[in-house]
Design an enzyme around this catalytic site. Structure first.
Site, PDB file in Angstrom:
ATOM      1  NE  ARG A  37      56.054  17.688  30.588  1.00  0.00           N
ATOM      2  CZ  ARG A  37      56.747  16.552  30.573  1.00  0.00           C
ATOM      3  NH1 ARG A  37      57.718  16.339  31.466  1.00  0.00           N
ATOM      4  NH2 ARG A  37      56.497  15.635  29.659  1.00  0.00           N
ATOM      5  CB  SER A  82      50.819  19.062  26.849  1.00  0.00           C
ATOM      6  OG  SER A  82      51.501  18.056  26.155  1.00  0.00           O
ATOM      7  CD  GLU A  95      53.060  21.009  29.925  1.00  0.00           C
ATOM      8  OE1 GLU A  95      52.785  19.832  30.262  1.00  0.00           O
ATOM      9  OE2 GLU A  95      53.737  21.280  28.926  1.00  0.00           O
TER      10      GLU A  95
END
Ligand code: FAD
Ligand code: NAP
Length: 336
Positions: free
Chosen positions: A162, A236, A332
């Protein structure tokens, strides 16, 4: 090219946060971008795709560049692969469907991820064991500093979990204009995540195909994740934390049921959602800010939460995980 003033960003972010942009422009091609950025000093600019990975905690006092560069082109092919380029403003899932419709394999596990093609490399989007880097060939990006367009190959992008050069290396310097993907003519399906295999079983699929894997992913996502059209969220909120073996061994003594997955170079990936759930947050709600009932990794806006309220809830969640497990959670979501 119309530069609008004092625009509400509510329709442009999946958290449904009310924030305003002093100036707002839709970018349909690279030349437009060049001519705007030629004059602009680059301060307080925000590049926006689909707004599905951003939390607004304040207004944008400068210019929002909404990326609307469209177009999907097959660039070349060989015996085994198709090279296909998509404009930054193409909707990600529409692009996935385009490829699946032509039997081009590689994107099926990444079905139904919201957002744009141009943002996909920023955090090297991933789901169900596949990441953007697995199908990435190259991209073109406008460099705000040198005011030129550069091509980045796989090794230039420093894709990580990510993460990428564009998120951690030179954040905000480059504006992605288009991305070229390398897709397979013969499918090599990835059903390593148990949920996909279970769903294929439920669907009574014995010989999986690109289409059935995509449909399985869509089914699972629709059953587990809040639809941003109904409840504001950005997927998320945190990344799954990665710990070393020693830390993992010590944690698994105290928490033998803790989900954990082997990661790079002997490290171990923990499930952030599980850690958050253990701290009692699942289904928590304070005003209109909350932790989703089915997936504790997703923070939600039930209506009129402010970005600051969501942000503060995230901080509380991370602090409690740190206190109980001594594991840090990294956001994130991009915070503005
Ligand atoms: P935005 O939110 O508009 O922007 C995200 C960041 O990228 C910002 O910092 C922005 O400035 C920058 N940016 C955007 N476009 C460009 C560009 N062209 N050039 C340079 N910078 C740019 N993510 C996953 O990885 N896997 C998932 O499975 C997943 N599931 C999700 C499920 C839901 C319900 C939601 C709401 C989100 C999910 N996400 C997931 C997060 C999100 O969909 C991805 O990160 C997506 O790539 C964001 O795209 P966007 O266009 O909406 O980006
Ligand atoms: P899940 O299946 O409940 O699993 C929880 C976590 O365990 C996931 O985050 C996943 O890590 C990890 N995991 C599960 N099986 C694994 C395996 N076989 N190998 C390695 N890791 C495994 O997760 P979920 O929340 O429903 O999400 C399913 C997939 O969609 C995940 O890949 C997730 O990343 C993706 N997703 C991402 C977002 C986002 O906003 N980033 C939102 C929703 C879903 P990984 O996250 O590393 O895959």
């Amino acid at each position: 090219m119309l530069i609008e003033e004092n625009i509400s960003l509510l329709p442009y972010n999946s958290f449904h946060i009310e924030a305003r942009a002093k100036h707002f422009v839709s970018i349909a091609d690279a030349d437009q971008l060049g001519s705007i950025l030629e004059k602009d000093d680059g301060k307080s600019q925000l590049v926006l795709g689909g707004g599905s990975n951003i939390l607004f905690t304040r207004d944008v006092k400068g210019l929002v560049l909404k990326m609307d560069i469209r177009g999907i082109t097959m660039v070349k092919e060989n015996d085994s692969h198709i090279f296909v380029r998509a404009g930054a403003g193409e909707n990600w899932h529409s692009f996935v469907r385009y490829a699946i419709g032509r039997n081009w394999a590689g994107l099926e596990n990444l079905s139904l991820i919201p957002g744009s093609v141009g943002a996909a490399p920023i955090q090297n989007i991933g789901a169900y064991g596949v990441e953007l880097k697995d199908v990435f060939y190259e991209l073109e990006a406008y460099d705000r500093k040198n005011k030129k367009v550069y091509t980045f190959g796989l090794n230039d992008c420093a894709f990580g979990y990510r993460d990428s050069f564009f998120k951690s290396g030179e954040k905000n310097r480059y504006i992605i204009l288009n991305v070229t993907f390398i897709l397979n003519k013969t499918a090599v399906l990835n059903t390593s995540y148990g949920a996909i295999r279970e769903e294929l079983g439920q669907m009574d699929v014995r010989t999986p195909s690109i289409r059935s894997v995509s449909q399985a992913v869509i089914n699972i996502r629709q059953s587990k994740l809040p639809d941003p059209a109904e409840i504001g969220n950005a997927g998320s909120f945190f990344k799954n934390p990665v710990v070393d073996q020693a830390r993992f061994q010590s944690l698994s003594k105290d928490y033998p049921d803790m989900p954990a997955y082997p990661h790079e170079e002997g490290s171990v990936k923990l499930a952030a959602g599980w850690l958050i759930e253990q701290c009692g947050w699942k289904g928590y709600r304070k005003g209109d800010a909350g932790v989703h009932q089915r997936q504790a990794l997703v923070l939600v806006n039930y209506g009129h939460a402010t970005g600051k309220e969501i942000f503060d809830l995230g901080e509380e969640v991370a602090a409690s995980v740190k206190k109980r497990f001594a594991v840090g959670l990294e956001r994130e979501v991009n915070v503005w």
